[in-house]
Design a protein around this motif. Structure first.
Motif, PDB file in Angstrom:
ATOM      1  N   ALA A   8       0.826  -1.431   0.027  1.00 39.28           N
ATOM      2  CA  ALA A   8      -0.067   0.009   0.017  1.00 39.28           C
ATOM      3  C   ALA A   8       0.762   1.217   0.044  1.00 39.28           C
ATOM      4  CB  ALA A   8      -0.968   0.011   1.242  1.00 39.28           C
ATOM      5  N   VAL A   9       1.884   1.222   0.751  1.00 40.73           N
ATOM      6  CA  VAL A   9       2.872   2.452   0.852  1.00 40.73           C
ATOM      7  C   VAL A   9       3.439   2.449  -0.377  1.00 40.73           C
ATOM      8  CG1 VAL A   9       5.086   3.258   1.706  1.00 40.73           C
ATOM      9  CG2 VAL A   9       3.369   2.212   3.265  1.00 40.73           C
ATOM     10  N   ALA A  10       3.883   1.509  -1.060  1.00 42.89           N
ATOM     11  CA  ALA A  10       4.511   1.517  -2.596  1.00 42.89           C
ATOM     12  C   ALA A  10       3.597   2.092  -3.487  1.00 42.89           C
ATOM     13  CB  ALA A  10       4.851   0.106  -3.017  1.00 42.89           C
ATOM     14  N   ARG A  11       2.426   1.620  -3.509  1.00 40.65           N
ATOM     15  CA  ARG A  11       1.275   2.145  -4.421  1.00 40.65           C
ATOM     16  C   ARG A  11       1.400   3.544  -4.454  1.00 40.65           C
ATOM     17  NH1 ARG A  11      -1.351  -2.838  -3.556  1.00 40.65           N
ATOM     18  NH2 ARG A  11      -2.568  -2.050  -2.015  1.00 40.65           N
ATOM     19  N   THR A  12       1.104   4.133  -2.947  1.00 36.78           N
ATOM     20  CA  THR A  12       0.700   5.532  -2.696  1.00 36.78           C
ATOM     21  C   THR A  12       2.110   6.411  -3.239  1.00 36.78           C
ATOM     22  OG1 THR A  12      -0.496   4.630  -0.981  1.00 36.78           O
ATOM     23  CG2 THR A  12      -0.280   7.285  -1.089  1.00 36.78           C
ATOM     24  N   SER A  13       3.085   5.910  -3.155  1.00 39.22           N
ATOM     25  CA  SER A  13       4.405   6.749  -3.480  1.00 39.22           C
ATOM     26  C   SER A  13       4.661   6.928  -5.030  1.00 39.22           C
ATOM     27  CB  SER A  13       5.627   5.882  -2.967  1.00 39.22           C
ATOM     28  OG  SER A  13       6.160   4.829  -3.935  1.00 39.22           O
ATOM     29  N   ALA A  14       3.874   6.273  -5.530  1.00 45.21           N
ATOM     30  CA  ALA A  14       3.777   6.305  -7.153  1.00 45.21           C
ATOM     31  C   ALA A  14       4.870   6.135  -7.781  1.00 45.21           C
ATOM     32  CB  ALA A  14       2.980   7.717  -7.451  1.00 45.21           C
ATOM     33  N   GLY A  15       5.847   5.170  -7.287  1.00 48.04           N
ATOM     34  CA  GLY A  15       6.991   4.691  -7.896  1.00 48.04           C
ATOM     35  C   GLY A  15       8.097   5.406  -7.113  1.00 48.04           C
ATOM     36  N   ALA A  16       8.064   6.379  -6.404  1.00 48.24           N
ATOM     37  CA  ALA A  16       9.093   7.162  -5.769  1.00 48.24           C
ATOM     38  C   ALA A  16      10.083   6.130  -4.573  1.00 48.24           C
ATOM     39  CB  ALA A  16       8.309   8.117  -4.693  1.00 48.24           C
ATOM     40  N   LEU A  17       9.378   4.964  -4.497  1.00 46.97           N
ATOM     41  CA  LEU A  17      10.091   4.270  -3.641  1.00 46.97           C
ATOM     42  C   LEU A  17      11.252   3.353  -4.451  1.00 46.97           C
ATOM     43  CD1 LEU A  17       8.061   1.809  -1.330  1.00 46.97           C
ATOM     44  CD2 LEU A  17      10.169   3.050  -0.780  1.00 46.97           C
ATOM     45  N   ASN A  18      11.178   3.619  -5.877  1.00 43.02           N
ATOM     46  CA  ASN A  18      12.348   2.960  -6.631  1.00 43.02           C
ATOM     47  C   ASN A  18      13.297   3.947  -6.771  1.00 43.02           C
ATOM     48  OD1 ASN A  18      10.776   0.535  -7.645  1.00 43.02           O
ATOM     49  ND2 ASN A  18       9.539   2.076  -8.682  1.00 43.02           N
TER      50      ASN A  18
END
Length: 246
Positions: free
Chosen positions: A140-150
């Motif tokens: 859920a965090v990954a989805r909300t970050s809209a790719g920023a986690l990469n």
């Protein structure tokens, strides 16, 4: 973009996950369960300094997606964590003064994801979260970050206050978001900086706040008393960005 499933159920699967080096954010174990495999899992969890929650069977049944949890469910990170050193190295490689977000009491995955997204867009070199009182890097965090986690490294530390002390030795100073602080426009926010953000309800913990050099307040004209944590992070981050551009 797909995100890895974050729940691992069943004794063997959980033991395997620990031994393969997978990052486990949280472990749910059936209360009063003391048999061999469970004791092995507890030992592995201790080695990784993983949060363990002892719960009733109803809770496990509720969390379970397979219906075959055998008294244990691990919640694995959807992304690998970075180290604090990785974040500092990120700043060094870019030839910039470090700019780091530190989050305390952020337990809502959507807030965490939104803050990581803001950190990326504001040019921060990384985000630091505590092991306790925080949500981990779930899907859920990954989805909300809209790719920023990469692109934006996230480090998880045992003690946020101690981490602040260590980063002060690296030349960083720290500003904490607080309604009773100095208006942010009156502060000099240039240079190597850590922005410390807490949740709307809890705010930043007292021990962490005491380690900060300044407290910054966002001017508010409305009739309610606080901004959402991710919005507050965005407002303060962009005042830092503005001052870094001058």
């Amino acid at each position: 973009m797909g995100y890895t499933e974050s729940k691992i159920e069943g004794r063997n699967a959980v033991i395997e996950a620990f031994r393969s080096g997978k990052t486990i954010d949280k472990l749910y174990i059936l209360d009063n369960c003391q048999d061999g495999p469970i004791m092995t899992i507890k030992r592995e969890a201790k080695k990784q300094d993983c949060i363990v929650k002892y719960v009733k069977r109803e809770k496990l049944d509720q969390i379970s997606e397979t219906g075959k949890h055998q008294g244990v469910i691990a919640v694995a990170s959807a992304y690998e964590y970075a180290s604090v050193e990785d974040i500092l190295e990120n700043a060094r490689q870019k030839g910039e003064a470090p700019f780091i977000f530190l989050l305390d009491n952020i337990e809502d995955p959507h807030n965490l994801g939104a803050i990581i997204r803001t950190a990326n867009l504001a040019g921060a070199h990384g985000v630091i979260i505590p092991k306790n009182r925080a949500v981990g890097l779930t899907a859920a965090v990954a989805r909300t970050s809209a790719g920023a986690l990469n692109y934006t490294p996230v480090a998880k530390v045992t003690n946020l206050s101690k981490t602040i002390e260590e980063l002060k030795k690296e030349g960083l100073w720290f500003v904490c978001a607080d309604m009773d602080g100095t208006t942010m426009y009156e502060l000099d926010l240039k240079g190597a900086i850590g922005l410390v953000i807490g949740s709307e309800g809890e705010g930043v913990g007292r021990l962490v706040k005491e380690k900060c050099d300044f407290t910054a307040a966002i001017p508010m004209k409305g009739d309610i008393d606080s901004l959402n944590a991710s919005v507050a992070a965005g407002v303060l981050a962009y005042e830092i960005v503005r001052q870094r551009l001058i």
